[in-house]
Scaffold this motif. Structure first.
Motif, PDB file in Angstrom:
ATOM      1  N   VAL A 123     -19.243  18.935  -5.996  1.00 20.68           N
ATOM      2  CA  VAL A 123     -20.180  20.012  -6.333  1.00 20.68           C
ATOM      3  C   VAL A 123     -21.047  19.660  -7.539  1.00 20.68           C
ATOM      4  CG1 VAL A 123     -18.796  21.861  -5.317  1.00 20.68           C
ATOM      5  CG2 VAL A 123     -18.459  21.246  -7.720  1.00 20.68           C
ATOM      6  N   GLY A 124     -20.708  18.566  -8.236  1.00 22.25           N
ATOM      7  CA  GLY A 124     -21.568  18.092  -9.310  1.00 22.25           C
ATOM      8  C   GLY A 124     -22.725  17.252  -8.810  1.00 22.25           C
ATOM      9  N   ASN A 129     -26.174  19.390  -3.066  1.00 21.37           N
ATOM     10  CA  ASN A 129     -26.044  20.831  -3.331  1.00 21.37           C
ATOM     11  C   ASN A 129     -26.943  21.628  -2.386  1.00 21.37           C
ATOM     12  OD1 ASN A 129     -25.843  23.417  -4.313  1.00 21.37           O
ATOM     13  ND2 ASN A 129     -26.580  22.937  -6.372  1.00 21.37           N
ATOM     14  N   TRP A 134     -22.077  28.467  -8.719  1.00 24.76           N
ATOM     15  CA  TRP A 134     -21.140  27.649  -9.505  1.00 24.76           C
ATOM     16  C   TRP A 134     -21.883  26.900 -10.614  1.00 24.76           C
ATOM     17  CZ3 TRP A 134     -16.249  25.320  -6.955  1.00 24.76           C
ATOM     18  CH2 TRP A 134     -15.655  26.265  -6.107  1.00 24.76           C
ATOM     19  N   TYR A 135     -22.789  27.602 -11.283  1.00 24.74           N
ATOM     20  CA  TYR A 135     -23.727  26.950 -12.192  1.00 24.74           C
ATOM     21  C   TYR A 135     -23.066  26.148 -13.307  1.00 24.74           C
ATOM     22  CZ  TYR A 135     -27.287  29.663  -9.803  1.00 24.74           C
ATOM     23  OH  TYR A 135     -28.108  30.188  -8.848  1.00 24.74           O
ATOM     24  N   TYR A 137     -19.911  24.966 -13.754  1.00 28.07           N
ATOM     25  CA  TYR A 137     -19.070  23.852 -13.320  1.00 28.07           C
ATOM     26  C   TYR A 137     -19.913  22.741 -12.721  1.00 28.07           C
ATOM     27  CZ  TYR A 137     -15.136  21.441 -11.068  1.00 28.07           C
ATOM     28  OH  TYR A 137     -14.201  20.517 -10.676  1.00 28.07           O
ATOM     29  N   ARG A 138     -20.860  23.108 -11.848  1.00 26.15           N
ATOM     30  CA  ARG A 138     -21.735  22.103 -11.242  1.00 26.15           C
ATOM     31  C   ARG A 138     -22.497  21.336 -12.322  1.00 26.15           C
ATOM     32  NH1 ARG A 138     -22.915  22.321  -5.722  1.00 26.15           N
ATOM     33  NH2 ARG A 138     -22.448  24.271  -4.618  1.00 26.15           N
ATOM     34  N   THR A 139     -23.046  22.068 -13.276  1.00 23.27           N
ATOM     35  CA  THR A 139     -23.867  21.452 -14.313  1.00 23.27           C
ATOM     36  C   THR A 139     -23.045  20.524 -15.188  1.00 23.27           C
ATOM     37  OG1 THR A 139     -25.329  23.376 -14.337  1.00 23.27           O
ATOM     38  CG2 THR A 139     -25.396  21.934 -16.260  1.00 23.27           C
ATOM     39  N   LYS A 141     -20.259  18.901 -14.355  1.00 24.69           N
ATOM     40  CA  LYS A 141     -19.892  17.705 -13.607  1.00 24.69           C
ATOM     41  C   LYS A 141     -21.104  16.804 -13.367  1.00 24.69           C
ATOM     42  CE  LYS A 141     -15.438  18.213 -12.953  1.00 24.69           C
ATOM     43  NZ  LYS A 141     -14.470  17.276 -13.566  1.00 24.69           N
ATOM     44  N   ALA A 142     -22.276  17.391 -13.171  1.00 23.43           N
ATOM     45  CA  ALA A 142     -23.490  16.578 -13.036  1.00 23.43           C
ATOM     46  C   ALA A 142     -23.760  15.826 -14.333  1.00 23.43           C
ATOM     47  CB  ALA A 142     -24.683  17.462 -12.671  1.00 23.43           C
TER      48      ALA A 142
END
Length: 221
Positions: A123-124, A129, A134-135, A137-139, A141-142
């Motif tokens: 999800v990162g 995507n 999931w802003y 957590y996604r951000t 991990k990205a």
């Protein structure tokens, strides 16, 4: 592989990595918050714990991270974003591994293959995507993925045979992730550990700076 350092060794995947490696007669050094007081979001704590080690380690694996923090799960909409929650996600899921790498790079051998790996999440991936949400957590991990990519370039200058990668373990069956699994295939921590180690065993210096899933398939940035 003769030696390994596992950060986050008390977690589901971390403890499974320790167990699997020890069964393979790898000499494992493990660090965690619950057992050793290591706080990866605190630079002084990271420095103190890693400065106390002499190495070298053929593998340094950061298995820290969390989907929920302080009871706050992933956001479903922009209106649910809270600055402190986003910052906490960044501190744990990106800054933590970055600090570990900052103070552990010296523990990687320069004369042979050496691997630094950190748990990321599909999800990162920005390119993968298609659902949004999931802003935080996604951000986070990205951001971790970008850190790994940049660090791989710097490490290559001093550690010619180094491998620095981000890994997606799949959906691992733990109490924390159970409610987010949906209908997706899940893996036990032991299965995940074996899969991730298998992926690492198949990599070479040419793969440094990449992002792979538990089956060895590249994940788009």
């Amino acid at each position: 592989m003769e030696t390994a350092l596992i950060i986050g060794a008390s977690g589901g995947i971390g403890s499974a990595l320790v167990h699997t490696l020890e069964k393979r007669e790898v000499k494992v050094t493990s660090l965690s918050r619950s057992a050793d007081g290591l706080d990866v979001t605190d630079e002084a704590s990271v420095k103190a714990h890693l400065d106390a080690l002499s190495g070298p380690f053929d593998l340094i694996f950061v298995a820290t991270g969390a989907l929920e923090l302080n009871g706050r799960g992933p956001e479903k909409a922009l209106k649910e974003i809270e600055p402190e929650v986003m910052l906490e996600q960044f501190r744990l899921n990106c800054m933590g591994p970055a600090l570990v790498l900052k103070y552990s790079a010296r523990l990687l051998p320069r004369d042979r293959a050496a691997t630094f790996a950190a748990l990321s999440a599909r999800v990162g991936s920005i390119g993968d995507n298609s659902l949004g949400g999931w802003y935080s957590y996604r951000t986070a991990k990205a951001a971790l993925n970008q850190m790994i990519r940049g660090a791989s370039i710097e490490l290559k200058r001093t550690h010619k045979k180094s491998i620095c990668v981000a890994l997606h373990p799949g959906t691992v069956s733990t109490p924390l992730t159970a409610k987010y699994a949906g209908g997706r295939e899940t893996h036990t921590p032991d299965e995940a550990a074996k899969d991730l180690l298998s992926v690492l065993e198949g990599l070479g210096p040419q793969d440094t700076g990449s992002f792979f899933d538990w089956s060895g398939k590249p994940v788009p940035w």
